[in-house]
Enzyme design. Structure first.
Site, PDB file in Angstrom:
ATOM      1  CE  LYS A 107       0.758   1.503   4.415  1.00 51.35           C
ATOM      2  NZ  LYS A 107       1.531   2.624   4.660  1.00 51.35           N
TER       3      LYS A 107
ATOM      4  CG  ASP B 264      -0.407  -0.243   8.263  1.00 49.27           C
ATOM      5  OD1 ASP B 264      -1.289   0.680   8.773  1.00 49.27           O
ATOM      6  OD2 ASP B 264       0.651   0.134   8.022  1.00 49.27           O
TER       7      ASP B 264
HETATM    8  P1  ATP Z   1       4.698  -0.414   8.492  1.00 50.70           P
HETATM    9  O1  ATP Z   1       4.420   0.751   7.917  1.00 50.70           O
HETATM   10  O2  ATP Z   1       3.349  -1.190   8.845  1.00 50.70           O
HETATM   11  O3  ATP Z   1       5.415  -0.807   9.912  1.00 50.70           O
HETATM   12  P2  ATP Z   1       6.590  -1.319   6.631  1.00 50.70           P
HETATM   13  O4  ATP Z   1       6.224  -1.513   5.316  1.00 50.70           O
HETATM   14  O5  ATP Z   1       7.322   0.136   7.093  1.00 50.70           O
HETATM   15  O6  ATP Z   1       5.436  -1.469   7.714  1.00 50.70           O
HETATM   16  P3  ATP Z   1       7.427  -3.969   6.932  1.00 50.70           P
HETATM   17  O7  ATP Z   1       8.118  -4.198   5.596  1.00 50.70           O
HETATM   18  O8  ATP Z   1       6.132  -4.609   7.129  1.00 50.70           O
HETATM   19  O9  ATP Z   1       7.631  -2.469   7.345  1.00 50.70           O
HETATM   20  O10 ATP Z   1       8.422  -4.422   7.997  1.00 50.70           O
HETATM   21  C1  ATP Z   1       8.725  -3.754   9.333  1.00 50.70           C
HETATM   22  C2  ATP Z   1       9.237  -4.829  10.383  1.00 50.70           C
HETATM   23  O11 ATP Z   1       8.415  -5.879  10.617  1.00 50.70           O
HETATM   24  C3  ATP Z   1      10.694  -5.357   9.799  1.00 50.70           C
HETATM   25  O12 ATP Z   1      11.507  -4.771  10.990  1.00 50.70           O
HETATM   26  C4  ATP Z   1      10.855  -6.832   9.941  1.00 50.70           C
HETATM   27  O13 ATP Z   1      11.793  -7.225  10.447  1.00 50.70           O
HETATM   28  C5  ATP Z   1       9.454  -7.318  10.426  1.00 50.70           C
HETATM   29  N1  ATP Z   1       8.479  -8.324   9.851  1.00 50.70           N
HETATM   30  C6  ATP Z   1       7.748  -9.136  10.340  1.00 50.70           C
HETATM   31  N2  ATP Z   1       7.231  -9.988   9.451  1.00 50.70           N
HETATM   32  C7  ATP Z   1       7.683  -9.462   8.357  1.00 50.70           C
HETATM   33  C8  ATP Z   1       6.969  -9.877   7.058  1.00 50.70           C
HETATM   34  N3  ATP Z   1       6.464 -10.763   6.970  1.00 50.70           N
HETATM   35  N4  ATP Z   1       7.741  -9.134   5.946  1.00 50.70           N
HETATM   36  C9  ATP Z   1       8.247  -7.952   6.285  1.00 50.70           C
HETATM   37  N5  ATP Z   1       8.910  -7.799   7.561  1.00 50.70           N
HETATM   38  C10 ATP Z   1       8.280  -8.425   8.361  1.00 50.70           C
END
Ligand code: ATP
Length: 283
Positions: free
Chosen positions: A11, A136
């Protein structure tokens, strides 16, 4: 059926305002969430006992901290079903990038197990469980275009903003959402566009006004740490984007284009300075 393959879409936030920090430590936000067709693929394969997680991206944890583990655990606890699962995540969504990759993977597990194990849980029940593991996740379950309040869980579906061309750039450094929120100075925050107004522009199908009004209150802080974000935004506009902002807590920057040639010109130029440049679209 002993296996199911689920698309796990990312997203962007078309606008993001942070209102205040609540007593429970979470922040109240006002945001417009938009699903994009940049996706991971999550394969769920039946297994007798326990959980096994595999991923092609070394930055993704393979233990109980992975959100897919938490989603499986919630389902097992709620339904009492004592079945194991083998989860294979093929990552394409950059990690810790403001694109909700982890939340989206969790949403894919909720939706996938519901089908694989014939659980007949409603979308509402899945969203309720999803919220317990991440703000989210409910949006990632329902998808599309939504206006989100609360901590992101109070969702109102709005007119679809699908099929708009997006150029997305990631500078290849992980940015922790918690770090950005913890350092946000809400007393001196930047001015944010009127989100109600952007919702209206979406309802009116006015892509130019949507794109030129997009703002993200978290940008200022992240730009201080990574000034290149400001430069990329400027580049995108110079190369014909209708608007460009950072998504979520960053550091991903995206631009909305209405001209494919301009988008690909911009892509070619940005590839010389940024690690990842991805063409996608809103869905
Ligand atoms: P948000 O803004 O919801 O925090 P984001 O896109 O910034 O999401 P993600 O890629 O979801 O960040 O990852 C955030 C943290 O979650 C990372 O530190 C990662 O180690 C952990 N994590 C746990 N499960 C997952 C997964 N399935 N895929 C990616 N990261 C994950």
């Amino acid at each position: 059926m002993n296996e199911i393959v689920v698309d796990s879409f990312g997203k962007v936030n078309l606008a993001l305002d942070v209102l205040y920090k609540r007593d429970d430590g979470y922040h109240e936000i006002n945001t417009i969430m938009q699903q994009i067709d940049l996706k991971d693929t999550v394969t769920l394969r039946d297994r007798k006992k326990g959980i096994k997680i595999e991923c092609n991206d070394k930055d993704v944890p393979l233990d109980h901290t992975n959100l897919v583990y938490k989603a499986w655990e919630k389902i097992v606890n709620k339904t009492g079903i004592n079945r194991g699962i083998h989860i294979i995540i093929q990552k394409r969504i950059p990690v810790s990038a403001g694109l909700a990759g982890g939340s989206s993977n969790a949403a894919a597990v909720f939706k996938g197990l519901n089908i694989l194990w014939n659980l007949k849980l409603s979308e509402e029940e899945l969203m309720k469980m999803g919220l317990q593991i991440g703000a989210d996740v409910p949006f990632c379950i329902t998808g599309g275009t939504a206006w989100a309040k609360g901590i992101g869980e109070k969702l109102t579906k709005i007119k679809s903003f699908s099929n708009n061309m997006i150029l997305l750039t990631n500078i290849g450094v992980p940015v922790s959402t918690a770090h950005v929120y913890d350092n946000l100075d809400l007393y001196n925050k930047e001015k944010v566009a009127d989100i109600e107004k952007i919702v209206r522009y979406i309802e009116e199908d006015n892509i130019v006004k949507v794109a030129t009004s997009m703002t993200n209150v978290l940008e200022g802080f992240v730009i201080k740490e990574y000034p290149i974000i400001k430069e990329i935004k400027k580049d995108m506009i110079e190369y014909g984007a209708l608007g460009s902002i950072m998504s979520g807590s960053g550091p991903t920057v995206f631009g909305i284009f209405d001209d494919e040639k301009k988008l690909y010109n911009c892509k070619e130029m940005l590839e010389k300075k940024v690690e990842k440049v991805i063409v996608t679209r809103t869905i």
